[in-house]
Design a protein around this motif. Structure first.
Motif, PDB file in Angstrom:
ATOM      1  N   CYS A 193       0.831  -1.205   0.000  1.00 27.36           N
ATOM      2  CA  CYS A 193       0.000   0.000   0.000  1.00 27.36           C
ATOM      3  C   CYS A 193       0.863   1.252   0.000  1.00 27.36           C
ATOM      4  N   ILE A 194       0.518   2.187  -0.872  1.00 29.66           N
ATOM      5  CA  ILE A 194       1.198   3.467  -0.999  1.00 29.66           C
ATOM      6  C   ILE A 194       0.363   4.540  -0.289  1.00 29.66           C
ATOM      7  N   LEU A 195       1.029   5.487   0.329  1.00 27.25           N
ATOM      8  CA  LEU A 195       0.340   6.585   0.999  1.00 27.25           C
ATOM      9  C   LEU A 195      -0.284   7.516  -0.032  1.00 27.25           C
ATOM     10  N   GLY A 196      -1.574   7.805   0.140  1.00 29.54           N
ATOM     11  CA  GLY A 196      -2.251   8.785  -0.693  1.00 29.54           C
ATOM     12  C   GLY A 196      -2.401  10.102   0.036  1.00 29.54           C
ATOM     13  N   ASN A 197      -2.863  11.124  -0.659  1.00 31.01           N
ATOM     14  CA  ASN A 197      -3.007  12.430  -0.024  1.00 31.01           C
ATOM     15  C   ASN A 197      -4.063  12.415   1.077  1.00 31.01           C
ATOM     16  N   HIS A 198      -5.081  11.537   0.968  1.00 27.71           N
ATOM     17  CA  HIS A 198      -6.088  11.470   2.026  1.00 27.71           C
ATOM     18  C   HIS A 198      -5.520  10.831   3.293  1.00 27.71           C
ATOM     19  N   GLU A 199      -4.738   9.770   3.151  1.00 25.38           N
ATOM     20  CA  GLU A 199      -4.092   9.199   4.331  1.00 25.38           C
ATOM     21  C   GLU A 199      -3.105  10.195   4.944  1.00 25.38           C
ATOM     22  N   HIS A 200      -2.366  10.886   4.086  1.00 28.50           N
ATOM     23  CA  HIS A 200      -1.410  11.883   4.578  1.00 28.50           C
ATOM     24  C   HIS A 200      -2.129  12.963   5.384  1.00 28.50           C
ATOM     25  N   THR A 201      -3.257  13.441   4.856  1.00 23.25           N
ATOM     26  CA  THR A 201      -4.015  14.462   5.568  1.00 23.25           C
ATOM     27  C   THR A 201      -4.558  13.926   6.889  1.00 23.25           C
ATOM     28  N   MET A 202      -5.070  12.694   6.882  1.00 22.06           N
ATOM     29  CA  MET A 202      -5.560  12.095   8.121  1.00 22.06           C
ATOM     30  C   MET A 202      -4.458  12.060   9.180  1.00 22.06           C
ATOM     31  N   LEU A 203      -3.257  11.691   8.784  1.00 21.23           N
ATOM     32  CA  LEU A 203      -2.166  11.611   9.754  1.00 21.23           C
ATOM     33  C   LEU A 203      -1.773  12.985  10.276  1.00 21.23           C
ATOM     34  N   THR A 204      -1.931  14.032   9.461  1.00 16.35           N
ATOM     35  CA  THR A 204      -1.667  15.380   9.976  1.00 16.35           C
ATOM     36  C   THR A 204      -2.700  15.764  11.029  1.00 16.35           C
ATOM     37  N   TYR A 205      -3.932  15.279  10.896  1.00 20.43           N
ATOM     38  CA  TYR A 205      -4.932  15.505  11.944  1.00 20.43           C
ATOM     39  C   TYR A 205      -4.546  14.759  13.223  1.00 20.43           C
ATOM     40  N   VAL A 206      -4.126  13.513  13.066  1.00 21.28           N
ATOM     41  CA  VAL A 206      -3.733  12.704  14.225  1.00 21.28           C
ATOM     42  C   VAL A 206      -2.600  13.391  14.991  1.00 21.28           C
ATOM     43  N   ASP A 207      -1.652  13.964  14.243  1.00 27.12           N
ATOM     44  CA  ASP A 207      -0.460  14.558  14.849  1.00 27.12           C
ATOM     45  C   ASP A 207      -0.639  16.043  15.177  1.00 27.12           C
TER      46      ASP A 207
ATOM     47  N   ASP B  32      -5.039  -0.055  13.227  1.00 28.28           N
ATOM     48  CA  ASP B  32      -5.297   0.417  11.868  1.00 28.28           C
ATOM     49  C   ASP B  32      -4.423   1.631  11.546  1.00 28.28           C
ATOM     50  N   LEU B  33      -4.357   2.585  12.481  1.00 25.59           N
ATOM     51  CA  LEU B  33      -3.579   3.800  12.248  1.00 25.59           C
ATOM     52  C   LEU B  33      -2.085   3.499  12.161  1.00 25.59           C
ATOM     53  N   ALA B  34      -1.621   2.544  12.943  1.00 25.32           N
ATOM     54  CA  ALA B  34      -0.216   2.148  12.854  1.00 25.32           C
ATOM     55  C   ALA B  34       0.091   1.561  11.475  1.00 25.32           C
ATOM     56  N   LEU B  35      -0.841   0.773  10.939  1.00 20.71           N
ATOM     57  CA  LEU B  35      -0.652   0.215   9.605  1.00 20.71           C
ATOM     58  C   LEU B  35      -0.605   1.330   8.561  1.00 20.71           C
ATOM     59  N   ILE B  36      -1.554   2.265   8.645  1.00 19.29           N
ATOM     60  CA  ILE B  36      -1.598   3.374   7.686  1.00 19.29           C
ATOM     61  C   ILE B  36      -0.315   4.202   7.758  1.00 19.29           C
ATOM     62  N   ARG B  37       0.175   4.430   8.979  1.00 16.56           N
ATOM     63  CA  ARG B  37       1.400   5.210   9.141  1.00 16.56           C
ATOM     64  C   ARG B  37       2.603   4.506   8.521  1.00 16.56           C
ATOM     65  N   SER B  38       2.527   3.190   8.365  1.00 15.56           N
ATOM     66  CA  SER B  38       3.645   2.437   7.788  1.00 15.56           C
ATOM     67  C   SER B  38       3.675   2.497   6.263  1.00 15.56           C
ATOM     68  N   TRP B  39       2.588   2.994   5.655  1.00 14.48           N
ATOM     69  CA  TRP B  39       2.548   3.033   4.191  1.00 14.48           C
ATOM     70  C   TRP B  39       3.527   4.080   3.678  1.00 14.48           C
ATOM     71  N   PRO B  40       4.381   3.738   2.738  1.00 13.24           N
ATOM     72  CA  PRO B  40       5.380   4.682   2.237  1.00 13.24           C
ATOM     73  C   PRO B  40       4.817   5.605   1.151  1.00 13.24           C
ATOM     74  N   ASP B  41       5.464   6.729   0.991  1.00 10.38           N
ATOM     75  CA  ASP B  41       5.138   7.664  -0.096  1.00 10.38           C
ATOM     76  C   ASP B  41       5.931   7.246  -1.331  1.00 10.38           C
ATOM     77  N   GLY B  42       5.558   6.105  -1.869  1.00  9.32           N
ATOM     78  CA  GLY B  42       6.226   5.604  -3.069  1.00  9.32           C
ATOM     79  C   GLY B  42       7.100   4.404  -2.794  1.00  9.32           C
ATOM     80  N   VAL B  43       7.138   3.487  -3.753  1.00 13.15           N
ATOM     81  CA  VAL B  43       7.950   2.272  -3.671  1.00 13.15           C
ATOM     82  C   VAL B  43       8.591   2.022  -5.028  1.00 13.15           C
ATOM     83  N   ASP B  44       9.880   1.710  -5.014  1.00 13.04           N
ATOM     84  CA  ASP B  44      10.564   1.243  -6.223  1.00 13.04           C
ATOM     85  C   ASP B  44      10.650  -0.278  -6.160  1.00 13.04           C
ATOM     86  N   ASP B  45      10.068  -0.924  -7.149  1.00 15.33           N
ATOM     87  CA  ASP B  45      10.037  -2.380  -7.247  1.00 15.33           C
ATOM     88  C   ASP B  45      11.150  -2.808  -8.198  1.00 15.33           C
ATOM     89  N   SER B  46      12.330  -3.092  -7.640  1.00 12.97           N
ATOM     90  CA  SER B  46      13.499  -3.367  -8.483  1.00 12.97           C
ATOM     91  C   SER B  46      13.328  -4.568  -9.400  1.00 12.97           C
TER      92      SER B  46
END
Length: 250
Positions: free
Chosen positions: A58-72, A97-111
């Motif tokens: 799972c990749i972080l989207g702008n909605h998850e990013h915004t949710m985490l800014t509310y949490v923090d 659930d929130l710990a899982l969402i926080r673990s999602w990266p902003d992008g992944v390179d699949d070598s």
């Protein structure tokens, strides 16, 4: 390797369930979700649980990013259509659930596949790859060959090929689904569209499958019980416009 490529579920579990049922008959090896599992919809827990159970990357989207800014406490709620669903969803999600969402990266390179997964463009979470000019800019900033993005809620394939006067960028859209053979020697940005909130005039859920051997990207459109999601949205008090637009594919 066959990748099941999902994006922009937006907490719409009936749409995700329909997509997964359809995809089972087509076979896949891995699941990629390109961001915005949350936001807008009424089923945050069900969607996060399903992605966890699938073992999806799972990749972080702008909605998850915004949710985490509310949490923090790094951002205050302003836009009602963005903030109200996210703040309500926060009240439903567990710490796990929130710990899982926080673990999602902003992008992944699949070598192994030579692919990059990101929400907006190969180089941005929240910029839209929504035109030839936007794709040309993304290709100029990113030198990879295979990129997967979401964010626009519109399935599309952008390809750049060397021409006599420089790069040619071409686009293919998939309003009814379809198959796309990645051109030999091309660099491509592929978008599977939105599972939970399509915006191309077709309300059917959209997803993609990419076959790394044949280099074919297929987009599938799947009907789902829109009224069921709308009913759930209204019951929890989410904005009416968000519910109404689902039936219009907007």
């Amino acid at each position: 390797m066959r990748l099941l490529v999902l994006s922009d579920i937006h907490a719409n579990y009936p749409a995700l369930d329909a997509v997964l049922n359809d995809a089972q008959s087509r076979s896949f090896d891995r699941v990629i979700h390109l961001g915005d599992a949350l936001g807008y919809g009424p089923h945050p827990v069900e969607v996060v649980t399903a992605l966890r159970d699938l073992g999806a990357t799972c990749i972080l989207g702008n909605h998850e990013h915004t949710m985490l800014t509310y949490v923090d406490n790094r951002r205050t709620s302003q836009d009602k259509e963005l903030a109200l669903p996210l703040t309500w969803q926060l009240s439903q999600l567990s710490k796990l659930d929130l710990a899982l969402i926080r673990s999602w990266p902003d992008g992944v390179d699949d070598s192994p596949l030579g692919a990059r997964y990101r929400h907006g463009t190969p180089v941005s979470m929240d910029t839209y790859t929504d035109s030839v000019n936007a794709a040309r800019d993304a290709f100029a900033r990113w030198q990879g060959r295979l990129g997967f993005v979401g964010h626009t809620h519109t399935p599309a394939a952008y390809a750049t090929l060397k021409g006599p006067v420089g790069d040619w960028v071409k686009v293919r859209t998939f309003p009814e689904g379809g198959s796309y053979q990645v051109p030999r020697g091309a660099r491509v940005i592929l978008n599977p569209g939105s599972v939970g909130q399509p915006r191309d005039g077709n309300p059917h859920a959209s997803y993609g499958i990419y076959d790394s051997v044949s280099e074919v990207f297929e987009v599938f459109r799947v009907p789902y019980p829109v009224a069921l999601t709308q009913k759930a949205m209204r019951e929890v008090g989410l904005p009416e416009r968000l519910a109404a637009r689902l039936a219009l594919g907007q």
